[in-house]
Design a protein around this motif. Structure first.
Motif, PDB file in Angstrom:
ATOM      1  N   LYS A   1      45.873  29.980  44.470  1.00 43.95           N
ATOM      2  CA  LYS A   1      47.326  30.158  44.527  1.00 43.95           C
ATOM      3  C   LYS A   1      47.631  31.434  45.308  1.00 43.95           C
ATOM      4  O   LYS A   1      46.805  32.327  45.416  1.00 43.95           O
ATOM      5  CB  LYS A   1      47.894  30.246  43.120  1.00 43.95           C
ATOM      6  CG  LYS A   1      47.655  28.974  42.313  1.00 43.95           C
ATOM      7  CD  LYS A   1      48.438  29.000  41.027  1.00 43.95           C
ATOM      8  CE  LYS A   1      48.197  27.798  40.171  1.00 43.95           C
ATOM      9  NZ  LYS A   1      48.204  26.526  40.779  1.00 43.95           N
ATOM     10  N   TYR A   2      48.847  31.513  45.838  1.00 40.56           N
ATOM     11  CA  TYR A   2      49.244  32.673  46.637  1.00 40.56           C
ATOM     12  C   TYR A   2      49.051  33.979  45.862  1.00 40.56           C
ATOM     13  O   TYR A   2      48.585  34.976  46.406  1.00 40.56           O
ATOM     14  CB  TYR A   2      50.698  32.556  47.088  1.00 40.56           C
ATOM     15  CG  TYR A   2      50.957  31.502  48.141  1.00 40.56           C
ATOM     16  CD1 TYR A   2      49.931  30.785  48.744  1.00 40.56           C
ATOM     17  CD2 TYR A   2      52.252  31.222  48.538  1.00 40.56           C
ATOM     18  CE1 TYR A   2      50.189  29.829  49.705  1.00 40.56           C
ATOM     19  CE2 TYR A   2      52.526  30.267  49.509  1.00 40.56           C
ATOM     20  CZ  TYR A   2      51.488  29.576  50.085  1.00 40.56           C
ATOM     21  OH  TYR A   2      51.740  28.637  51.047  1.00 40.56           O
ATOM     22  N   ALA A   3      49.410  33.986  44.582  1.00 36.32           N
ATOM     23  CA  ALA A   3      49.286  35.205  43.774  1.00 36.32           C
ATOM     24  C   ALA A   3      47.821  35.628  43.650  1.00 36.32           C
ATOM     25  O   ALA A   3      47.510  36.823  43.722  1.00 36.32           O
ATOM     26  CB  ALA A   3      49.899  34.991  42.394  1.00 36.32           C
ATOM     27  N   GLU A   4      46.933  34.659  43.472  1.00 35.18           N
ATOM     28  CA  GLU A   4      45.500  34.976  43.379  1.00 35.18           C
ATOM     29  C   GLU A   4      44.983  35.566  44.689  1.00 35.18           C
ATOM     30  O   GLU A   4      44.226  36.535  44.686  1.00 35.18           O
ATOM     31  CB  GLU A   4      44.687  33.708  43.068  1.00 35.18           C
ATOM     32  CG  GLU A   4      44.914  33.125  41.703  1.00 35.18           C
ATOM     33  CD  GLU A   4      44.175  31.802  41.531  1.00 35.18           C
ATOM     34  OE1 GLU A   4      43.437  31.685  40.543  1.00 35.18           O
ATOM     35  OE2 GLU A   4      44.345  30.902  42.384  1.00 35.18           O
ATOM     36  N   ILE A   5      45.390  34.970  45.782  1.00 32.13           N
ATOM     37  CA  ILE A   5      44.959  35.444  47.099  1.00 32.13           C
ATOM     38  C   ILE A   5      45.493  36.853  47.340  1.00 32.13           C
ATOM     39  O   ILE A   5      44.758  37.731  47.799  1.00 32.13           O
ATOM     40  CB  ILE A   5      45.437  34.484  48.207  1.00 32.13           C
ATOM     41  CG1 ILE A   5      44.798  33.105  48.033  1.00 32.13           C
ATOM     42  CG2 ILE A   5      45.115  35.057  49.583  1.00 32.13           C
ATOM     43  CD1 ILE A   5      45.399  32.019  48.913  1.00 32.13           C
ATOM     44  N   ALA A   6      46.752  37.072  47.009  1.00 32.75           N
ATOM     45  CA  ALA A   6      47.360  38.386  47.199  1.00 32.75           C
ATOM     46  C   ALA A   6      46.593  39.450  46.421  1.00 32.75           C
ATOM     47  O   ALA A   6      46.263  40.517  46.960  1.00 32.75           O
ATOM     48  CB  ALA A   6      48.824  38.353  46.766  1.00 32.75           C
ATOM     49  N   LYS A   7      46.282  39.157  45.192  1.00 34.69           N
ATOM     50  CA  LYS A   7      45.546  40.119  44.355  1.00 34.69           C
ATOM     51  C   LYS A   7      44.147  40.371  44.910  1.00 34.69           C
ATOM     52  O   LYS A   7      43.706  41.512  45.018  1.00 34.69           O
ATOM     53  CB  LYS A   7      45.460  39.601  42.919  1.00 34.69           C
ATOM     54  CG  LYS A   7      44.808  40.566  41.968  1.00 34.69           C
ATOM     55  CD  LYS A   7      44.806  40.028  40.550  1.00 34.69           C
ATOM     56  CE  LYS A   7      44.113  41.018  39.624  1.00 34.69           C
ATOM     57  NZ  LYS A   7      43.992  40.490  38.266  1.00 34.69           N
ATOM     58  N   ALA A   8      43.441  39.304  45.283  1.00 35.28           N
ATOM     59  CA  ALA A   8      42.068  39.434  45.778  1.00 35.28           C
ATOM     60  C   ALA A   8      42.002  40.198  47.098  1.00 35.28           C
ATOM     61  O   ALA A   8      41.050  40.939  47.343  1.00 35.28           O
ATOM     62  CB  ALA A   8      41.434  38.053  45.945  1.00 35.28           C
ATOM     63  N   MET A   9      43.011  40.031  47.946  1.00 31.31           N
ATOM     64  CA  MET A   9      42.978  40.654  49.266  1.00 31.31           C
ATOM     65  C   MET A   9      43.793  41.937  49.341  1.00 31.31           C
ATOM     66  O   MET A   9      43.877  42.567  50.396  1.00 31.31           O
ATOM     67  CB  MET A   9      43.464  39.660  50.324  1.00 31.31           C
ATOM     68  CG  MET A   9      42.546  38.455  50.445  1.00 31.31           C
ATOM     69  SD  MET A   9      43.006  37.363  51.782  1.00 31.31           S
ATOM     70  CE  MET A   9      42.266  38.226  53.169  1.00 31.31           C
TER      71      MET A   9
END
Length: 188
Positions: A146-154
């Motif tokens: 999900k976008y939120a997961e990607i944002a946090k990871a990157m």
């Protein structure tokens, strides 16, 4: 003179080189895992990939590089990219095996040819994207993040991830528009 059997030599290299490699690798391990985890979106996968990297280096003669820690970080980044590529290939292969498109079952080779051509255009468009945009696209569309997961990871805002996805999707659409002039049933 030392011989390959002497205690100072291991795998044809001085033990000091192996000890230095091990020391540098262990000191860089957490950074490598963090880098790989940001790219692939999974800490467990990152740990496995960094362990694989260690085994690769340990099994072959050590390479003489000026700055081993920088070299290891670059290799970790590359192994993450290789993993994403192989995952994308595996997902596409599995989707191809599971799905039996109606246009292929009906014996329409022209439709299959056009679909393959469209896929090549989209893949070329994705390869032309900036690396970060391509990674975000792969994490979302291939790995289901999900976008939120990607944002946090990157380490990005969700808005930035959305903008990268819009760029990637627009590039895909544009690549399909480029090969769109042919109309079904009309000769080229």
């Amino acid at each position: 003179m030392t011989t390959p059997e002497s205690p100072e030599i291991e795998h044809g290299e001085p033990r000091g080189d192996r000890a230095h490699f091990l020391q540098v690798f262990l000191s860089q391990r957490s950074q490598m895992e963090a880098l790989v985890s940001r790219r692939v979106g999974c800490r467990a996968t990152a740990a496995d990939l960094v362990q694989d990297l260690f085994v690769r280096f340990w099994r072959r003669p050590l390479v003489q590089v000026e700055e081993l820690s920088t070299y290891l970080l670059r290799c970790a980044g590359n192994i993450a990219i290789d993993h994403l590529r192989s995952e994308g290939t595996r997902v596409r292969a599995n989707e191809g095996l599971m799905a039996e498109p109606a246009h292929c079952m009906g014996g329409e080779p022209q439709a299959a040819l056009e679909a393959g051509n469209d896929l090549r255009h989209v893949e070329a468009a994705l390869r032309a994207l900036p690396e970060r945009t391509r990674q975000i696209f792969l994490l979302n569309r291939i790995h289901g993040r999900k976008y939120a997961e990607i944002a946090k990871a990157m380490g990005l805002s969700q808005s930035a991830v959305e903008k990268h996805m819009m760029r990637a999707l627009e590039a895909c659409k544009a690549s399909l528009r480029e090969c769109e002039p042919r109309m079904p049933g009309k000769a080229l």
